[in-house]
Design a protein around this motif. Structure first.
Motif, mmCIF file in Angstrom:
data_model
loop_
_atom_site.group_PDB
_atom_site.id
_atom_site.type_symbol
_atom_site.label_atom_id
_atom_site.label_comp_id
_atom_site.label_asym_id
_atom_site.label_seq_id
_atom_site.Cartn_x
_atom_site.Cartn_y
_atom_site.Cartn_z
ATOM 1 N N ALA A 41 3.978 4.888 -9.086
ATOM 2 C CA ALA A 41 4.124 5.584 -7.810
ATOM 3 C C ALA A 41 4.893 6.893 -7.966
ATOM 4 C CB ALA A 41 4.815 4.673 -6.802
ATOM 5 N N GLU A 42 5.860 6.923 -8.869
ATOM 6 C CA GLU A 42 6.665 8.132 -9.046
ATOM 7 C C GLU A 42 5.847 9.257 -9.669
ATOM 8 O OE1 GLU A 42 10.611 9.522 -11.505
ATOM 9 O OE2 GLU A 42 10.500 7.441 -10.812
ATOM 10 N N LYS B 116 -0.358 -4.136 -5.928
ATOM 11 C CA LYS B 116 0.634 -5.214 -5.822
ATOM 12 C C LYS B 116 2.022 -4.627 -6.056
ATOM 13 C CE LYS B 116 -2.660 -8.651 -6.989
ATOM 14 N NZ LYS B 116 -2.860 -9.960 -7.538
ATOM 15 N N PRO B 117 3.040 -5.252 -5.491
ATOM 16 C CA PRO B 117 4.401 -4.711 -5.597
ATOM 17 C C PRO B 117 4.912 -4.547 -7.030
ATOM 18 C CG PRO B 117 4.299 -6.396 -3.886
ATOM 19 C CD PRO B 117 2.977 -6.422 -4.598
ATOM 20 N N ASP B 118 4.335 -5.269 -7.983
ATOM 21 C CA ASP B 118 4.802 -5.172 -9.370
ATOM 22 C C ASP B 118 4.210 -3.987 -10.141
ATOM 23 O OD1 ASP B 118 2.180 -5.963 -9.849
ATOM 24 O OD2 ASP B 118 2.711 -7.778 -10.947
ATOM 25 N N GLY B 119 3.429 -3.134 -9.453
ATOM 26 C CA GLY B 119 2.829 -1.976 -10.111
ATOM 27 C C GLY B 119 1.461 -2.237 -10.701
ATOM 28 N N SER B 120 0.938 -3.446 -10.490
ATOM 29 C CA SER B 120 -0.432 -3.724 -10.938
ATOM 30 C C SER B 120 -1.389 -3.465 -9.772
ATOM 31 C CB SER B 120 -0.563 -5.160 -11.446
ATOM 32 O OG SER B 120 -0.357 -6.079 -10.398
ATOM 33 N N ILE B 121 -2.658 -3.344 -10.097
ATOM 34 C CA ILE B 121 -3.666 -3.076 -9.078
ATOM 35 C C ILE B 121 -4.983 -3.715 -9.489
ATOM 36 C CG2 ILE B 121 -4.236 -0.830 -10.099
ATOM 37 C CD1 ILE B 121 -4.732 0.176 -7.184
ATOM 38 N N PHE C 124 -6.717 8.069 -12.425
ATOM 39 C CA PHE C 124 -6.515 8.981 -11.299
ATOM 40 C C PHE C 124 -5.084 9.487 -11.398
ATOM 41 C CE2 PHE C 124 -9.860 6.205 -9.982
ATOM 42 C CZ PHE C 124 -10.658 6.942 -9.113
ATOM 43 N N GLU C 125 -4.892 10.798 -11.202
ATOM 44 C CA GLU C 125 -3.529 11.315 -11.185
ATOM 45 C C GLU C 125 -3.433 12.557 -10.310
ATOM 46 O OE1 GLU C 125 -2.054 12.732 -15.002
ATOM 47 O OE2 GLU C 125 -4.112 12.900 -15.692
ATOM 48 N N MET C 126 -2.249 12.725 -9.724
ATOM 49 C CA MET C 126 -1.973 13.914 -8.929
ATOM 50 C C MET C 126 -1.446 14.988 -9.871
ATOM 51 S SD MET C 126 -2.702 13.384 -5.739
ATOM 52 C CE MET C 126 -1.803 14.683 -4.929
ATOM 53 N N VAL C 127 -2.050 16.171 -9.801
ATOM 54 C CA VAL C 127 -1.626 17.310 -10.606
ATOM 55 C C VAL C 127 -1.551 18.515 -9.666
ATOM 56 C CG1 VAL C 127 -2.156 18.818 -12.561
ATOM 57 C CG2 VAL C 127 -2.745 16.376 -12.676
ATOM 58 N N ASN C 128 -0.350 19.031 -9.465
ATOM 59 C CA ASN C 128 -0.149 20.188 -8.577
ATOM 60 C C ASN C 128 -0.783 19.998 -7.207
ATOM 61 O OD1 ASN C 128 1.253 21.589 -10.633
ATOM 62 N ND2 ASN C 128 -0.695 22.232 -11.524
ATOM 63 N N GLY C 129 -0.632 18.813 -6.635
ATOM 64 C CA GLY C 129 -1.144 18.537 -5.299
ATOM 65 C C GLY C 129 -2.628 18.220 -5.224
ATOM 66 N N GLU C 130 -3.306 18.176 -6.358
ATOM 67 C CA GLU C 130 -4.731 17.851 -6.393
ATOM 68 C C GLU C 130 -4.928 16.491 -7.050
ATOM 69 O OE1 GLU C 130 -6.794 22.207 -6.700
ATOM 70 O OE2 GLU C 130 -6.066 21.338 -8.570
ATOM 71 N N VAL D 144 0.832 -1.210 0.000
ATOM 72 C CA VAL D 144 0.000 0.000 0.000
ATOM 73 C C VAL D 144 0.865 1.258 0.000
ATOM 74 C CG1 VAL D 144 -1.674 1.321 1.391
ATOM 75 C CG2 VAL D 144 -1.984 -1.141 1.072
ATOM 76 N N ALA D 145 2.081 1.162 0.530
ATOM 77 C CA ALA D 145 2.948 2.334 0.702
ATOM 78 C C ALA D 145 3.086 3.201 -0.555
ATOM 79 C CB ALA D 145 4.314 1.903 1.222
ATOM 80 N N PRO D 146 3.245 2.630 -1.771
ATOM 81 C CA PRO D 146 3.379 3.498 -2.957
ATOM 82 C C PRO D 146 2.140 4.353 -3.248
ATOM 83 C CG PRO D 146 4.133 1.279 -3.460
ATOM 84 C CD PRO D 146 3.462 1.224 -2.115
ATOM 85 N N LEU D 147 0.987 3.946 -2.712
ATOM 86 C CA LEU D 147 -0.257 4.705 -2.923
ATOM 87 C C LEU D 147 -0.713 5.420 -1.652
ATOM 88 C CD1 LEU D 147 -2.274 2.225 -5.182
ATOM 89 C CD2 LEU D 147 -0.820 4.133 -5.848
ATOM 90 N N SER D 148 0.165 5.504 -0.652
ATOM 91 C CA SER D 148 -0.222 6.101 0.632
ATOM 92 C C SER D 148 -0.608 7.578 0.486
ATOM 93 C CB SER D 148 0.883 5.924 1.667
ATOM 94 O OG SER D 148 2.063 6.582 1.252
ATOM 95 N N TYR D 149 -0.153 8.235 -0.572
ATOM 96 C CA TYR D 149 -0.548 9.632 -0.802
ATOM 97 C C TYR D 149 -2.062 9.773 -0.979
ATOM 98 C CZ TYR D 149 -0.884 8.414 -5.765
ATOM 99 O OH TYR D 149 -1.232 7.830 -6.958
#
Length: 163
Positions: A106-107, A81-86, A131-137, A14-19
């Motif tokens: 995650a990056e 999942k650790p391989d970047g799939s969900i 879903f994507e983060m853009v300028n903190g949103e 879950v850590a890579p998506l904790s944001y």
């Protein structure tokens, strides 16, 4: 490990998506060739329990911006999942259920989901979500295909983190 520390522990998957964890609120707009365009308010909630499972609980609710009346809600679970799939399962208040698979970066903080199954839907046959983060949103786009239309834009929203 004491209980308080355990409740703060995030599963490594879950850590890579904790944001995502917390509450997000904002506005969106929808439309489709077969319906009139509309605007809505929205709140998303992503949570992770200390159960030791690599799962994020997800809930969403929308409301009419003018009247405040509820419009739509859905709930489900996201399994990165650790391989970047969900894998994601979502049950909507309309009775529609989705099973989606996809990838996350995650990056770049981008998640792309494609329906594998859309159940109990008389008209909907395919859904994709990004879903994507853009300028903190947190921004998302949903596309949908029905029995009479190909995959086309349906919803998009921009949300700010509350907590």
């Amino acid at each position: 490990m004491d209980e308080e520390k355990e409740n703060c522990t995030i599963h490594p998957a879950v850590a890579p998506l904790s944001y995502l964890l917390g509450r997000w609120r904002g506005e969106g707009e929808g439309g489709y060739p077969t319906i009139n365009s509309f605007r809505y308010g929205e709140e998303l909630h992503f949570s992770h329990s200390a159960s030791g499972k690599p799962v994020i609980a997800y809930s969403q609710k929308t409301w009419n911006l003018n009247s405040g009346e509820p419009m739509h809600s859905e709930t489900g679970y996201w399994r990165p999942k650790p391989d970047g799939s969900i894998e994601v399962v979502i049950a909507q208040s309309t009775g529609l259920a989705e099973v989606l698979k996809g990838t996350y970066n995650a990056e770049d903080k981008v998640i792309k989901l494609q329906s594998q199954v859309v159940a109990n839907a008389s008209k909907v046959r395919e859904i994709s979500r990004v879903f994507e983060m853009v300028n903190g949103e947190l921004c998302y786009r949903v596309q949908m295909a029905t029995n009479v239309t190909s995959l086309q834009p349906h919803l998009k929203a921009v949300l700010k983190k509350l907590s």
